[in-house]
Motif scaffolding. Structure first.
Motif, PDB file in Angstrom:
ATOM      1  N   VAL A 145       0.850  -1.187   0.000  1.00 32.10           N
ATOM      2  CA  VAL A 145       0.000   0.000   0.000  1.00 32.10           C
ATOM      3  C   VAL A 145       0.887   1.238   0.000  1.00 32.10           C
ATOM      4  O   VAL A 145       1.941   1.260   0.642  1.00 32.10           O
ATOM      5  CB  VAL A 145      -0.986   0.007   1.194  1.00 32.10           C
ATOM      6  N   ARG A 146       0.449   2.227  -0.743  1.00 32.35           N
ATOM      7  CA  ARG A 146       1.176   3.488  -0.834  1.00 32.35           C
ATOM      8  C   ARG A 146       0.152   4.612  -0.748  1.00 32.35           C
ATOM      9  O   ARG A 146      -0.866   4.595  -1.435  1.00 32.35           O
ATOM     10  CB  ARG A 146       1.922   3.513  -2.163  1.00 32.35           C
ATOM     11  N   VAL A 147       0.425   5.581   0.103  1.00 32.18           N
ATOM     12  CA  VAL A 147      -0.478   6.715   0.309  1.00 32.18           C
ATOM     13  C   VAL A 147       0.301   7.995   0.053  1.00 32.18           C
ATOM     14  O   VAL A 147       1.426   8.151   0.530  1.00 32.18           O
ATOM     15  CB  VAL A 147      -1.042   6.720   1.750  1.00 32.18           C
ATOM     16  N   CYS A 148      -0.313   8.905  -0.684  1.00 30.97           N
ATOM     17  CA  CYS A 148       0.298  10.199  -0.947  1.00 30.97           C
ATOM     18  C   CYS A 148      -0.641  11.283  -0.437  1.00 30.97           C
ATOM     19  O   CYS A 148      -1.839  11.274  -0.744  1.00 30.97           O
ATOM     20  CB  CYS A 148       0.555  10.384  -2.435  1.00 30.97           C
ATOM     21  N   ALA A 149      -0.105  12.195   0.344  1.00 31.68           N
ATOM     22  CA  ALA A 149      -0.874  13.330   0.852  1.00 31.68           C
ATOM     23  C   ALA A 149      -0.206  14.615   0.392  1.00 31.68           C
ATOM     24  O   ALA A 149       0.995  14.807   0.583  1.00 31.68           O
ATOM     25  CB  ALA A 149      -0.939  13.292   2.372  1.00 31.68           C
ATOM     26  N   ALA A 150      -0.982  15.484  -0.223  1.00 33.97           N
ATOM     27  CA  ALA A 150      -0.480  16.793  -0.649  1.00 33.97           C
ATOM     28  C   ALA A 150      -0.728  17.792   0.469  1.00 33.97           C
ATOM     29  O   ALA A 150      -1.868  17.976   0.888  1.00 33.97           O
ATOM     30  CB  ALA A 150      -1.181  17.235  -1.927  1.00 33.97           C
ATOM     31  N   VAL A 151       0.342  18.398   0.983  1.00 34.06           N
ATOM     32  CA  VAL A 151       0.223  19.313   2.123  1.00 34.06           C
ATOM     33  C   VAL A 151       0.784  20.680   1.765  1.00 34.06           C
ATOM     34  O   VAL A 151       1.689  20.806   0.941  1.00 34.06           O
ATOM     35  CB  VAL A 151       0.945  18.759   3.377  1.00 34.06           C
ATOM     36  N   ASP A 152       0.224  21.686   2.386  1.00 35.46           N
ATOM     37  CA  ASP A 152       0.726  23.047   2.218  1.00 35.46           C
ATOM     38  C   ASP A 152       1.937  23.255   3.109  1.00 35.46           C
ATOM     39  O   ASP A 152       2.006  22.728   4.223  1.00 35.46           O
ATOM     40  CB  ASP A 152      -0.353  24.064   2.604  1.00 35.46           C
TER      41      ASP A 152
END
Length: 185
Positions: A145-152
Motif C-alpha cells: 500500500v502506498r499513500v500520498c498526501a499533498a500538504v501546504d
C-alpha cells in the motif's frame, strides 16, 4: 589638516558597522529558524500519515473494513487515515491510496507514488484524480500500500519551504508505504 585627510579619516569611522553586519546576517538566521520550524511541521505530518496508515492497514488486514466495491474500501481506508492523521486540512481531497498485490519481486511498483494535484481541474471544475491500482486482495496474500498526501508548506517562500519540490498547486507531497499479509480466515 587637508581636506583629503579629513575624508580619509571619516571613512575609517565605525559608526553603523554593526548595522551592516546585522543586515547581512539576520536574514540567514531567520531563514534557518523558519526552515527548522517547517521541517518539524512536515515531519509531524509524515509521522501522522504513517500512524493513520498503520491504523487503516490493521483494520483492513483483520477484515474490519466494511464496503463491497473497491472504491468504497478505498474511501473507508482514506477516511480512517484522515481521522487518525489529525494534521491534514482537506484530507479527503488531497490523500490518494494505492493498494496492490505482490506475488514476486517484479510486481513491486517501480514508479513514484501518484499524488493528487489540486491545480489539475477538468472542464467541469472537478479536480482530476490519477488512476492508481486498488486491488483489495485475498487471505494469505502479500499486499503493498502506498499513500500520498499533498500538504501546504507554512513558509513557502523562505528557506526549506522555498526549496521543496511542489506540485502545480504549490503543495508538497508526503508519501507513506506499508506492506502486510491478510490474516487467514
Amino acid at each position: 589638516m587637508t581636506w583629503w585627510r579629513r575624508l580619509f579619516r571619516r571613512g575609517r569611522a565605525e559608526e553603523g558597522g554593526s548595522t551592516v553586519e546585522f543586515v547581512l546576517v539576520f536574514p540567514l538566521f531567520v531563514a534557518a529558524a523558519f526552515s527548522t520550524f517547517e521541517a518539524g511541521i512536515l515531519m509531524t505530518k509524515a509521522v501522522m500519515l504513517d500512524r493513520g496508515l498503520d491504523f487503516a492497514m490493521r483494520d483492513l488486514r483483520l477484515g474490519n473494513v466494511e464496503g463491497g466495491t473497491p472504491d468504497e474500501v478505498r474511501a473507508e481506508i482514506r477516511d480512517t487515515i484522515c481521522a487518525r492523521g489529525v494534521f491534514f486540512a482537506n484530507c479527503e481531497d488531497t490523500v490518494l491510496v494505492e493498494l496492490s498485490s505482490i506475488e514476486n519481486v517484479a510486481d513491486y511498483p517501480t514508479t513514484s507514488a501518484a499524488c493528487i494535484d489540486t491545480s489539475e481541474i477538468d472542464d467541469e471544475g472537478v479536480v482530476i484524480v490519477p488512476q492508481v491500482n486498488f486491488i483489495p486482495g485475498s487471505p494469505d496474500e502479500l499486499m503493498f500500500v502506498r499513500v500520498c498526501a499533498a500538504v501546504d508548506t507554512i513558509f513557502p517562500g523562505i528557506g526549506l519551504g522555498l526549496k521543496l519540490p511542489k506540485d502545480g498547486a504549490n503543495r508538497f507531497n508526503i508519501v507513506s508505504t506499508s506492506a502486510f499479509v491478510y490474516e487467514p480466515e
